[in-house]
Design a protein around this motif. Structure first.
Motif, PDB file in Angstrom:
ATOM      1  N   ILE A  87       0.849  -1.198   0.000  1.00 31.73           N
ATOM      2  CA  ILE A  87       0.000   0.000   0.000  1.00 31.73           C
ATOM      3  C   ILE A  87       0.884   1.246   0.000  1.00 31.73           C
ATOM      4  CG2 ILE A  87      -1.745   1.319   1.261  1.00 31.73           C
ATOM      5  CD1 ILE A  87      -2.411  -1.367   2.703  1.00 31.73           C
ATOM      6  N   LEU A  88       0.542   2.198  -0.828  1.00 28.25           N
ATOM      7  CA  LEU A  88       1.156   3.511  -0.796  1.00 28.25           C
ATOM      8  C   LEU A  88       0.033   4.502  -0.537  1.00 28.25           C
ATOM      9  CD1 LEU A  88       3.655   5.288  -1.074  1.00 28.25           C
ATOM     10  CD2 LEU A  88       3.215   5.394  -3.527  1.00 28.25           C
ATOM     11  N   VAL A  89       0.094   5.185   0.589  1.00 32.21           N
ATOM     12  CA  VAL A  89      -0.937   6.151   0.956  1.00 32.21           C
ATOM     13  C   VAL A  89      -0.743   7.410   0.117  1.00 32.21           C
ATOM     14  CG1 VAL A  89      -1.955   7.483   2.847  1.00 32.21           C
ATOM     15  CG2 VAL A  89      -1.027   5.199   3.291  1.00 32.21           C
ATOM     16  N   VAL A  90      -1.868   7.931  -0.378  1.00 31.20           N
ATOM     17  CA  VAL A  90      -1.837   9.153  -1.180  1.00 31.20           C
ATOM     18  C   VAL A  90      -2.678  10.232  -0.514  1.00 31.20           C
ATOM     19  CG1 VAL A  90      -1.441   7.891  -3.345  1.00 31.20           C
ATOM     20  CG2 VAL A  90      -3.783   8.441  -2.653  1.00 31.20           C
ATOM     21  N   SER A  91      -2.410  11.468  -0.863  1.00 36.56           N
ATOM     22  CA  SER A  91      -3.167  12.606  -0.333  1.00 36.56           C
ATOM     23  C   SER A  91      -4.554  12.639  -0.970  1.00 36.56           C
ATOM     24  CB  SER A  91      -2.425  13.907  -0.640  1.00 36.56           C
ATOM     25  OG  SER A  91      -2.480  14.161  -2.042  1.00 36.56           O
ATOM     26  N   ASP A  92      -5.385  13.579  -0.512  1.00 34.90           N
ATOM     27  CA  ASP A  92      -6.719  13.746  -1.101  1.00 34.90           C
ATOM     28  C   ASP A  92      -6.636  14.080  -2.590  1.00 34.90           C
ATOM     29  OD1 ASP A  92      -8.012  13.166   1.249  1.00 34.90           O
ATOM     30  OD2 ASP A  92      -8.169  15.265   1.863  1.00 34.90           O
ATOM     31  N   ALA A  93      -5.520  14.685  -2.994  1.00 37.87           N
ATOM     32  CA  ALA A  93      -5.316  15.027  -4.399  1.00 37.87           C
ATOM     33  C   ALA A  93      -4.626  13.884  -5.158  1.00 37.87           C
ATOM     34  CB  ALA A  93      -4.477  16.301  -4.506  1.00 37.87           C
ATOM     35  N   SER A  94      -4.526  12.703  -4.521  1.00 40.23           N
ATOM     36  CA  SER A  94      -3.913  11.500  -5.103  1.00 40.23           C
ATOM     37  C   SER A  94      -2.412  11.612  -5.339  1.00 40.23           C
ATOM     38  CB  SER A  94      -4.625  11.085  -6.397  1.00 40.23           C
ATOM     39  OG  SER A  94      -5.967  10.741  -6.102  1.00 40.23           O
ATOM     40  N   VAL A  95      -1.758  12.484  -4.565  1.00 38.55           N
ATOM     41  CA  VAL A  95      -0.301  12.600  -4.625  1.00 38.55           C
ATOM     42  C   VAL A  95       0.285  11.630  -3.598  1.00 38.55           C
ATOM     43  CG1 VAL A  95       1.665  14.145  -4.279  1.00 38.55           C
ATOM     44  CG2 VAL A  95      -0.438  15.008  -5.339  1.00 38.55           C
ATOM     45  N   PRO A  96       1.193  10.738  -4.016  1.00 33.05           N
ATOM     46  CA  PRO A  96       1.760   9.775  -3.075  1.00 33.05           C
ATOM     47  C   PRO A  96       2.525  10.469  -1.938  1.00 33.05           C
ATOM     48  CG  PRO A  96       2.276   9.152  -5.337  1.00 33.05           C
ATOM     49  CD  PRO A  96       1.680  10.536  -5.374  1.00 33.05           C
ATOM     50  N   LEU A  97       2.297   9.994  -0.721  1.00 34.62           N
ATOM     51  CA  LEU A  97       3.074  10.477   0.416  1.00 34.62           C
ATOM     52  C   LEU A  97       4.476   9.886   0.329  1.00 34.62           C
ATOM     53  CD1 LEU A  97       0.548   9.949   3.381  1.00 34.62           C
ATOM     54  CD2 LEU A  97       0.912  12.005   2.001  1.00 34.62           C
ATOM     55  N   PRO A  98       5.459  10.542   0.943  1.00 35.74           N
ATOM     56  CA  PRO A  98       6.781   9.914   1.027  1.00 35.74           C
ATOM     57  C   PRO A  98       6.640   8.543   1.708  1.00 35.74           C
ATOM     58  CG  PRO A  98       6.899  12.206   1.700  1.00 35.74           C
ATOM     59  CD  PRO A  98       5.439  11.871   1.543  1.00 35.74           C
ATOM     60  N   TRP A  99       7.473   7.570   1.302  1.00 35.52           N
ATOM     61  CA  TRP A  99       7.337   6.192   1.762  1.00 35.52           C
ATOM     62  C   TRP A  99       7.274   6.085   3.281  1.00 35.52           C
ATOM     63  CZ3 TRP A  99       5.322   2.007   0.331  1.00 35.52           C
ATOM     64  CH2 TRP A  99       5.650   0.790   0.915  1.00 35.52           C
ATOM     65  N   GLU A 100       8.186   6.712   3.999  1.00 29.78           N
ATOM     66  CA  GLU A 100       8.196   6.624   5.467  1.00 29.78           C
ATOM     67  C   GLU A 100       6.920   7.201   6.063  1.00 29.78           C
ATOM     68  OE1 GLU A 100      10.475   5.195   7.700  1.00 29.78           O
ATOM     69  OE2 GLU A 100      11.255   4.299   5.862  1.00 29.78           O
ATOM     70  N   GLU A 101       6.438   8.284   5.512  1.00 32.81           N
ATOM     71  CA  GLU A 101       5.192   8.891   5.991  1.00 32.81           C
ATOM     72  C   GLU A 101       4.006   7.962   5.731  1.00 32.81           C
ATOM     73  OE1 GLU A 101       2.587  12.970   5.307  1.00 32.81           O
ATOM     74  OE2 GLU A 101       4.715  12.972   4.773  1.00 32.81           O
TER      75      GLU A 101
END
Length: 134
Positions: A87-101
């Protein structure tokens, strides 16, 4: 509908994570380090790992290490370190968060779900043939 990205990650928004049911896949107890014989009266560490998946396709997978800890006034199982996942979490605008975040967000999700009993029951059945009793 969830789709797998070409890089193999499921990109999910934080608010969507809590809506996905997770099912226990496997848990086990870590092997004792070679050459470490338990001594009478010595503190014993019980640790292991657990893996959880989603029932829907494409399946998400999230796993983490755990340890049995004696806590003030109680004992319990706690997550160790950050999870391993597709899973890679993304922001509401679908921008991927940095991996550690992204892993920190998933760790917070793990810490609020009730995973301990299922993980311990499976780990002790598989590893020691015993059943955890709370």
């Amino acid at each position: 509908m969830r789709t797998m990205s070409p890089d193999g990650y499921l990109r999910l928004k934080t608010q969507d994570l809590g809506r996905i049911p997770l099912r226990h896949l496997i848990s086990s107890i870590d092997e004792e380090a070679a050459g470490q014989e338990p001594r009478c009266g010595a503190a014993v560490t019980v640790s292991g790992y657990t893996e959880w998946v989603s029932p829907a396709e494409p399946a998400l997978s999230i796993g983490w290490d755990w340890e049995w800890k004696a806590l003030p006034g109680a004992a319990g199982v706690v997550r160790l370190g950050l999870p391993r996942t597709n899973i890679l979490v993304v922001s509401d605008a679908s921008v991927p968060l940095p991996w550690e975040e992204s892993l920190q967000v998933l760790a917070c999700l793990i810490d609020v779900i009730d995973w301990q009993r299922a993980a311990l029951d499976a780990a002790f059945r598989a590893g020691a043939g015993a059943t955890y009793k709370n």
